[in-house]
Design an enzyme around this catalytic site. Structure first.
Site, mmCIF file in Angstrom:
data_model
loop_
_atom_site.group_PDB
_atom_site.id
_atom_site.type_symbol
_atom_site.label_atom_id
_atom_site.label_comp_id
_atom_site.label_asym_id
_atom_site.label_seq_id
_atom_site.Cartn_x
_atom_site.Cartn_y
_atom_site.Cartn_z
ATOM 1 C CB SER A 128 95.784 71.965 -15.208
ATOM 2 O OG SER A 128 96.667 72.370 -14.177
ATOM 3 C CE1 TYR A 140 96.941 75.773 -18.543
ATOM 4 C CE2 TYR A 140 97.327 75.233 -16.234
ATOM 5 C CZ TYR A 140 97.326 74.871 -17.562
ATOM 6 O OH TYR A 140 97.705 73.603 -17.934
ATOM 7 C CE LYS A 144 94.645 73.299 -19.618
ATOM 8 N NZ LYS A 144 94.576 72.527 -20.882
#
Length: 210
Positions: A128, A140, A144
């Site tokens: 991402s 997150y 990632k």
């Protein structure tokens, strides 16, 4: 004509995973999907599993290894669970890391032996743009970013076996996950917001098939 191959896709019934499954199937490849829920319209062989459980993941991988010769892997499954620094629940943080990183490692590790023996394989990890930082995305972004690190390491380790490892880090795509957590914020704060189209993903198909 491209050779017939079998590709494993996690998070295969929604968003990027489903779009890619449909395209690969249309091109004559077999798609083996893993998802939490049954989907009778899935264009391939679908295994249902709760990938948040390492034990359940292992059991489904044993079945897949027994029944399929996997040529390529798309580690697509992921979860965001936004929380701002100062209010981060550590259990939630670890859950995000687990789903986004451990699942990819566990699945790829289970299937890499046959790829090495064959001398050909393809790995694509869906990351991402959050690797560059995003509000409320400590977990997150970290997860990632870790997956990007895995991707680069695997590329170095596996090149000698004819196996490639690549990552994609998309911006806004109106998947179910994005609509649930990000859509309103992105549209309000990005003058040049544009929904990603399937044409933007041609490179992903090339990575899998070349």
């Amino acid at each position: 004509m491209r050779p017939y191959r079998t590709y494993l896709i996690t998070g295969a019934t929604k968003g990027i995973g489903r779009a890619l499954s449909d395209k690969l199937s249309e091109q004559g490849h077999q798609v083996v999907g893993i998802a939490r829920n049954v989907d009778a319209s899935f264009p391939g062989v679908l295994y249902t599993a709760d990938l948040s459980s390492a034990d359940e993941t292992n059991l489904i991988l044993l079945k897949i290894v027994e029944n399929h010769e996997i040529h390529g892997i798309v580690n697509n499954v992921g979860v965001a669970l936004p929380q701002q620094l100062g209010g981060i629940d550590i259990r939630t943080f670890l859950n995000v890391m687990d789903i986004n990183v451990r699942v990819a490692v566990q699945i790829t590790q289970a299937l890499i032996g046959n790829m090495k023996s064959r001398g050909w394989g393809r790995i694509v990890n869906v990351c991402s743009r959050a690797i560059y930082g995003a509000i409320d995305r400590t977990a997150y972004s970290a997860a990632k970013s870790a997956l990007v690190g895995c991707t680069r390491t695997w590329a170095l380790e596996l090149a000698q076996f004819g196996i490639t490892s690549n990552a994609i880090a998309p911006g806004p795509i109106e998947t179910e996950l994005f609509i649930k957590h990000d859509l309103l914020e992105v549209k309000q704060n990005n003058v040049f917001y544009r929904q990603s189209q399937w044409a933007d993903w041609v490179l992903l198909l090339k990575w899998l098939q070349q």
